[in-house]
Scaffold this motif. Structure first.
Motif, PDB file in Angstrom:
ATOM      1  N   GLU A   6       0.638  -1.543  -0.175  1.00 16.17           N
ATOM      2  CA  GLU A   6      -0.047  -0.248  -0.294  1.00 16.17           C
ATOM      3  C   GLU A   6       1.314   1.044  -0.166  1.00 16.17           C
ATOM      4  O   GLU A   6       2.469   0.970   0.846  1.00 16.17           O
ATOM      5  CB  GLU A   6      -0.707  -0.023   1.083  1.00 16.17           C
ATOM      6  N   CYS A  22      -2.315  -0.261  -3.828  1.00 18.41           N
ATOM      7  CA  CYS A  22      -2.154  -1.439  -3.331  1.00 18.41           C
ATOM      8  C   CYS A  22      -1.527  -1.706  -4.609  1.00 18.41           C
ATOM      9  O   CYS A  22      -2.140  -2.641  -5.725  1.00 18.41           O
ATOM     10  CB  CYS A  22      -3.265  -1.654  -3.050  1.00 18.41           C
ATOM     11  N   TRP A  36     -10.488  -3.026   0.383  1.00 19.06           N
ATOM     12  CA  TRP A  36      -9.787  -2.367   1.612  1.00 19.06           C
ATOM     13  C   TRP A  36     -10.539  -2.481   2.697  1.00 19.06           C
ATOM     14  O   TRP A  36     -12.023  -2.500   3.291  1.00 19.06           O
ATOM     15  CB  TRP A  36      -9.936  -0.695   1.198  1.00 19.06           C
ATOM     16  N   ARG A  38      -9.782  -1.262   6.595  1.00 15.28           N
ATOM     17  CA  ARG A  38      -9.608  -0.717   7.948  1.00 15.28           C
ATOM     18  C   ARG A  38      -9.638  -1.143   9.753  1.00 15.28           C
ATOM     19  O   ARG A  38     -10.395  -1.583   9.643  1.00 15.28           O
ATOM     20  CB  ARG A  38      -9.847   1.061   7.841  1.00 15.28           C
ATOM     21  N   LEU A  80      -8.096   2.966  -3.710  1.00 20.90           N
ATOM     22  CA  LEU A  80      -9.032   3.798  -2.660  1.00 20.90           C
ATOM     23  C   LEU A  80      -9.635   5.324  -2.919  1.00 20.90           C
ATOM     24  O   LEU A  80      -8.061   5.948  -2.488  1.00 20.90           O
ATOM     25  CB  LEU A  80      -9.394   3.667  -0.838  1.00 20.90           C
ATOM     26  N   TYR A  93      -4.951   1.800   7.252  1.00 18.26           N
ATOM     27  CA  TYR A  93      -5.697   1.448   5.982  1.00 18.26           C
ATOM     28  C   TYR A  93      -5.253   0.044   5.164  1.00 18.26           C
ATOM     29  O   TYR A  93      -4.369  -0.169   4.828  1.00 18.26           O
ATOM     30  CB  TYR A  93      -5.881   2.020   4.305  1.00 18.26           C
ATOM     31  N   CYS A  95      -4.517  -3.525   2.531  1.00 15.51           N
ATOM     32  CA  CYS A  95      -4.929  -3.579   1.387  1.00 15.51           C
ATOM     33  C   CYS A  95      -5.250  -5.138   1.578  1.00 15.51           C
ATOM     34  O   CYS A  95      -4.377  -5.767   1.736  1.00 15.51           O
ATOM     35  CB  CYS A  95      -3.993  -3.222   0.293  1.00 15.51           C
TER      36      CYS A  95
END
Length: 115
Positions: A6, A22, A36, A38, A80, A93, A95
């Protein structure tokens, strides 16, 4: 094996935008789903958005209309785009890829949204 890296995190003010990337490598042909997730401090990891191999997408309700997931197959890269960011979007975040019944994760990129 699939490797995910990422990039694009950082510090942004509320209302601002960031784009996460990513880069995928390895057995890319075997990927069925990419997405994605988080994880905010003290909270569980949660799905933000994903994209199925056929192109359909899914979003967490709280990001609908603000975030857009996309992929560039030629570059083997997932994106994203995050607009109208809020302090509650602050998190690491990650991937994710699902390929051949295996889950693969990147190391994560930190997004901090200041109020």
């Amino acid at each position: 094996q699939v490797q995910l890296v990422e990039s694009g995190g950082g510090l942004v003010q509320a209302g601002g935008s960031l784009r996460l990337s990513c880069a995928a490598s390895g057995s890319i042909f075997s990927i069925n789903v990419m997405g994605w997730y988080r994880q905010a401090p003290g909270k569980q990891r949660e799905l933000v958005a994903n994209i199925i191999s056929g192109g359909s997408t899914n979003y967490k309700d709280s990001v609908k209309g603000r975030f857009t997931i996309s992929r560039d197959s030629a570059k083997n890269t997932l994106y994203l785009q995050m607009n109208s960011l809020k302090p509650e979007d602050t998190a690491v975040y990650y991937c994710h890829a699902y390929a051949s019944t295996m889950n693969y994760w990147g190391k994560g990129t930190l997004v901090t949204v200041s109020s």
